[in-house]
Design a protein around this motif. Structure first.
Motif, short mmCIF file in Angstrom:
data_model
loop_
_atom_site.label_atom_id
_atom_site.label_comp_id
_atom_site.label_asym_id
_atom_site.label_seq_id
_atom_site.Cartn_x
_atom_site.Cartn_y
_atom_site.Cartn_z
N LEU A 1 12.55 -8.69 51.04
CA LEU A 1 11.91 -9.34 52.19
C LEU A 1 10.42 -9.53 51.90
O LEU A 1 9.83 -10.57 52.20
CB LEU A 1 12.07 -8.48 53.46
N ALA B 1 16.71 -15.03 52.89
CA ALA B 1 17.19 -16.21 53.60
C ALA B 1 16.20 -16.72 54.64
O ALA B 1 15.94 -17.93 54.72
CB ALA B 1 18.53 -15.90 54.26
N GLU B 2 15.62 -15.84 55.45
CA GLU B 2 14.77 -16.31 56.54
C GLU B 2 13.53 -17.02 55.99
O GLU B 2 13.15 -18.09 56.48
CB GLU B 2 14.38 -15.15 57.45
N GLY C 1 14.30 -20.58 54.62
CA GLY C 1 14.30 -21.61 55.66
C GLY C 1 12.88 -21.94 56.09
O GLY C 1 12.54 -23.10 56.36
N TYR C 2 12.06 -20.92 56.15
CA TYR C 2 10.66 -21.11 56.52
C TYR C 2 9.95 -22.02 55.52
O TYR C 2 9.23 -22.95 55.88
CB TYR C 2 9.96 -19.75 56.61
N GLY D 1 19.17 -19.90 54.60
CA GLY D 1 18.36 -19.98 55.82
C GLY D 1 19.21 -20.43 56.98
O GLY D 1 20.37 -20.80 56.81
N HIS D 2 18.63 -20.40 58.19
CA HIS D 2 19.40 -20.86 59.36
C HIS D 2 18.90 -22.25 59.78
O HIS D 2 17.84 -22.68 59.35
CB HIS D 2 19.29 -19.85 60.50
N LEU E 1 6.72 -15.03 59.65
CA LEU E 1 7.95 -14.47 60.21
C LEU E 1 7.67 -13.11 60.84
O LEU E 1 6.67 -12.47 60.54
CB LEU E 1 9.00 -14.29 59.12
N HIS E 2 8.61 -12.68 61.66
CA HIS E 2 8.44 -11.44 62.41
C HIS E 2 8.35 -10.23 61.46
O HIS E 2 9.26 -9.98 60.68
CB HIS E 2 9.63 -11.27 63.35
N ARG F 1 6.43 -9.89 58.94
CA ARG F 1 6.21 -10.22 57.52
C ARG F 1 4.79 -10.71 57.23
O ARG F 1 4.53 -11.24 56.16
CB ARG F 1 7.21 -11.28 57.06
#
Lengths: 596, 343
Positions: A264, A293-294, A297-298, A336-337, B77-78, B80
């Motif tokens: 992460l 993944a998050e 997408g970002y 990603g979503h 992001l949250h 991060r």
């Protein structure tokens, strides 16, 4: 006589230091001019579990794994029964004479080796004895297969980086085993290595080393990473070569490498550095990719360059962490979503690992997006013959970045997300640009052309449509497929990555069986037009890949829905690289259904 | 008749440090903090184009839009923010980085990244806007919520709060300060000192959520901050270029600590003796406070000795992103040497 056309399986215990011996055999044969490839099939374990190293010697230049070996070196008590069972009929088995063989086979020639005795005679320290024991089979193989002892010695010297003492200790045992075999074994099998001129001007290296060097010559500036098999050695190589290649005379580095606390954080650091304007990358494998993944997408949505090398292994979950698969295709492409697709590069050769090391940065910065390189364990960790690395022809492509001077010329009138050039790619500025209008607000939330927060439906959809347009533009600039069209062939084969060597060999086998086939090797996602044309040109198109779901088959079907019915999936996932025999059989089975 | 607004040393007016209009609730503590950042950056004549604002997710993390509109900003992001800041500041070492986060963003989802950032000593100002609740998702408790606090949909919170100053201390942070959005004078001084610190400067600021957690008895309310706040010392920040003015302080009551860039923070004793360079004393103070009813504010700990992440990495003097392409690609000769070694 069977010359230069057989496979060797060396069965050992993990952690017993057999890699030196195995690579010595591999290099010696390579230096004799014969095409040779090695695959290390190892357990997720530090010490004790069975491990196999297969060496394929091929006068025809084939590099793929084979289903069976003709020669077995059975050094592992725990697996010896199964190892002997799997040996091809007419094959040979070398084994330590101190061991009782658990079974015999009438159709196999057995050669004992005095491992214990020769290790005792070597005078090696207790610590080094297991390593020296492996040199016994190197010597015995050299005698039986006619491998040049000078090349063995040269390979040892390469391995030990010229350290004379280590070379002498090991070579003495090789020689002793060779002499013992010459005096005591009567060779009754047909297998031999003879010199050829196939490998001149090539060397053996693994894909992770090539990828690291490619990234370095591609101008990498920032690396964040977290240890995970089988990608770790890619970063090890960055750590090995960057200090040599990219430090100033005063020792200051033009790069940074950070080991993060988890994946992460890895991808956060990589995206942060990419946003700030650096060529920024990581290397990981399936589980790490999932954690990224998050941010993937970002990076797509906020349009930030970043590169992930995914050295694929068998999943899902921890799966088989030391075994190969091509099974992150869908995950990587759609990581990603929400909406969004990523540019993926798929190397199949060592040369492409090197080349894509730089191409990935060029594309990431040109397209202002995440680029994922889909290598795998077979390519990344095993040694493959390759021509010397080619120096990149083109300068670094840093993409559309506005400087303070350009902003002055524009009188500060620019919008971060305005498609000025019509290719979906907008202009960005880097933090620290000394102009009062340089700054913009980067966010994963909805934004308008001026990078302002927006929940307006028209802003939202216009932005997504432009991103899709940018992805379409990517189709035109990613590395194109390698196509071999055969006149009149009804069968087309699509494959990618490390399925390539098995497909190439399978095509020769199919031709022998009266089936001519064309071949298209994909090298990138998104898919592009040449693929569509190729599918139209053939009645049946087989998509061959090393995953059970037929992941690329699914993407090809989506890309070419009209022709989807002629697409057949040939897919398998057992943790091992595909073989030509298996592809041939699977394809012919389907062909038989088509033409009863 | 027009009047020319005053300007700072860069010739910029305070308005040049403004951001977009705020969308925070009226009276939100975060709003005061945003304005304090504007004022401090103006007063210190910080070049806004050299500042980056980095944030995670939450009310606090939205707030960088409301200050320093001429500075690049990344709202990530949250939890991060720390990793984004680590990457950006490593490759661009001359940037002044401000991270803005909340108690959920730092203390709950982002605790790991927070502590690892401190362990690395990333050179930045790290502001935690602490209100004990998740505002954007309408009032759930965070990891800094009070023991016994009422949970919105029933029950009482049984878990003790994390003290993010204590977490910062344990992780080896070299600048740990606590402040209150209702004491802007102290906040300003601490923020100025934080910009002069070498390494990560953590400012844990009680920043009440007027909508979800400002009630009676909440330790995250304005009233609590006013009634229970105990400043450790009176603070003064003396920028490097200021003439030394030794005012009429009593000898012995003053302590001056030099910051990395040569600026000085001057601490005037109020009550008890307190040495902000004593790590054990800082940890003891925070530990003792967990049981009590006080809310100590001020500079809890200062250590200018630790090397920053960039210093540890022996990076080029120029920011990596400013290196010309020739320095990023080794020569053809270098590649040929490597090719020859593999042969």
């Amino acid at each position: 006589m069977i010359v230069n056309d057989f496979s060797i399986t060396i069965a050992t215990v993990n952690g017993s230091g057999s890699q030196t011996a195995n690579n010595t055999v591999l290099r010696a044969i390579h230096k004799m001019g014969v095409t040779v490839s090695g695959k290390n099939i190892f357990p997720s374990n530090i010490q004790g579990l069975p491990t196999w190293f297969t060496i394929r010697v091929s006068q025809d230049g084939y590099l793929a794994r084979r289903e069976q070996a003709e020669i077995l070196v059975a050094m592992n008590k725990a697996s010896i029964r199964e190892d002997i069972q799997q040996l091809a009929s007419g094959g040979i088995c070398l084994y330590p004479m101190d061991e009782q063989l658990p079974m015999e086979r009438d159709d196999v020639t057995l050669y004992p080796m005095p491992v214990h005795e020769l290790v005792s005679q070597s005078g090696a320290d207790l610590k080094l004895k297991p390593y020296v024991a492996n040199m016994v089979y190197v010597g015995a193989l050299a005698y039986l297969l006619n491998i040049d002892l000078n090349e063995i010695e040269a390979a040892l010297s390469y391995h030990f980086n010229g350290k004379q003492k280590a070379v002498e200790l090991n070579y003495a045992t090789v020689k002793a085993a060779y002499d013992w075999a010459a005096a005591n074994l009567s060779k009754s099998d047909p297998f031999r290595v003879e010199r050829m001129q196939q490998t001149e001007g090539t060397f053996l290296v693994d894909g992770n080393t090539a990828a690291a060097l490619g990234a370095i010559f591609g101008g990498v500036q920032f690396v964040a990473w977290y240890p995970i098999t089988p990608s770790t050695s890619l970063v090890d190589n960055l750590n090995e070569y960057l200090p040599r290649l990219r430090r100033d005379p005063d020792g200051k580095a033009s790069y940074a490498i950070l080991q993060a606390e988890d994946e992460l954080a890895v991808i956060g650091m990589v995206v942060g550095a990419g946003w700030a304007g650096a060529r920024s990358m990581t290397a990981t494998s399936g589980p790490g990719l999932s954690l990224m993944a998050e941010f993937a997408g970002y990076a797509y949505f906020a349009e930030i360059p970043a590169v992930i090398w995914d050295v694929q292994r068998m999943g899902p979950s921890t799966g088989l962490p030391t075994r190969v698969a091509q099974d992150d295709i869908l995950a990587a492409y759609t990581l990603g979503h929400g909406d969004g697709r990523h540019v993926c590069l798929i190397p199949a050769t060592i040369a492409e690992c090197f080349e894509f090391g730089g191409t990935a940065f060029d594309l990431a910065e040109r397209l202002q997006t995440l680029v994922i390189v889909l290598s795998d364990l077979d390519l990344g960790l095993n040694l493959w013959p390759t021509k010397p690395f080619a120096f990149p022809e083109k300068p670094l492509d840093r993409g559309k970045v506005l400087s303070a001077e350009e902003l002055t010329r524009l009188e500060g009138a620019w919008k971060r997300y305005a498609d000025v050039d019509g290719d979906g790619i907008c202009y960005r500025t880097l933090p620290g640009t000394a102009h009062p209008a340089a700054a913009y607000f980067t966010r994963g939330t909805g934004h308008n052309q001026a990078a302002g927060y927006s929940e307006r439906p028209e802003d939202w959809s216009a932005n997504l449509i432009r991103l899709a347009k940018k992805h379409d533009h990517a189709r035109t600039i990613v590395p194109g497929p390698v196509v071999d069209l055969i006149d009149g062939a009804e069968v087309g084969i699509i494959a990618y990555g490390t399925s390539d060597p098995a497909v190439q060999e399978a095509r020769d086998l199919l031709r022998g069986a009266g089936v001519a086939s064309s071949y298209l090797r994909l090298r990138a996602l998104p898919l592009e037009d040449r693929l569509v044309v190729f599918i139209k040109q053939h009645r049946r198109v087989y998509v061959v890949e090393n995953n059970l779901d037929g992941q690329m088959h699914g993407l090809v079907q989506l890309h070419t829905p009209v022709d989807g019915s002629r697409l057949v999936s040939i897919a398998k996932c057992d943790g091992l690289p595909l073989t030509a025999d298996w592809i041939r059989a699977a394809l012919l089975q389907h062909e038989a259904k088509e033409q009863p | 008749m027009t009047t020319t607004p005053p300007v700072n040393k860069l010739g910029l007016s305070k308005a040049d440090y403004n951001g977009s209009p705020s969308t925070l609730c009226n009276g939100c503590g975060h709003y005061s903090i945003a304005n304090t950042i504007i004022g401090v950056a103006y007063e210190l004549s910080l070049d806004p184009t050299r500042i980056v604002k980095i944030s995670g997710i939450g009310c606090s993390s939205k707030s960088p839009a409301y200050f320093l509109g001429r500075s690049h900003s990344i709202n990530g992001l949250h939890g991060r923010m720390p990793s984004l800041a680590t990457g950006a500041t490593t490759v661009s070492r001359d940037l002044v980085a401000i991270g803005v986060s909340g108690d959920g963003d730092t203390g709950s989802i982002g605790l790991g990244q927070f502590k690892h950032l401190l362990r690395r000593n990333v050179d930045m100002v790290y502001i935690i806007e602490n209100n004990g609740v998740y505002g954007l998702t309408k009032g759930q408790l965070s990891a800094t919520a009070d023991l016994g606090q009422k949970i919105r949909h029933g029950g009482l919170n049984e878990m003790p709060p994390l003290d993010l100053c204590l977490e910062a201390m344990i992780a080896g942070c070299g600048f740990v300060a606590r402040s209150f959005a209702g004491d802007l004078k102290q906040l300003q001084t601490l923020l100025k000192a934080a910009f002069s610190h070498r390494g990560t400067a953590v400012l844990n600021v009680l920043s009440p959520c007027v909508t979800f957690n400002n009630g009676e008895g909440s330790t995250k309310s304005y009233l609590w901050g006013k009634e229970h706040g105990v400043p450790l010392h009176e603070l003064d920040f003396i920028p490097l270029e200021h003439d030394e003015i030794r005012a009429d302080y009593q000898p012995g009551a003053i302590r001056e600590v030099a910051l990395h860039d040569g600026s000085v923070i001057r601490l005037k004793k109020i009550g008890q003796e307190y040495d902000p360079t004593d790590r054990v004393a800082a940890i003891r103070l925070l530990e003792e406070e967990r049981a009590g009813q006080t809310f100590t504010t001020g500079l809890l700990y200062l250590n200018e000795e630790r090397r920053t992440l960039v210093e540890q990495g022996q990076l080029a003097d120029l920011p990596l992103v400013q290196l010309p392409d020739e320095r990023l690609r080794p020569s053809q000769d270098a590649l040929e040497v490597i090719n020859a070694q593999f042969m």
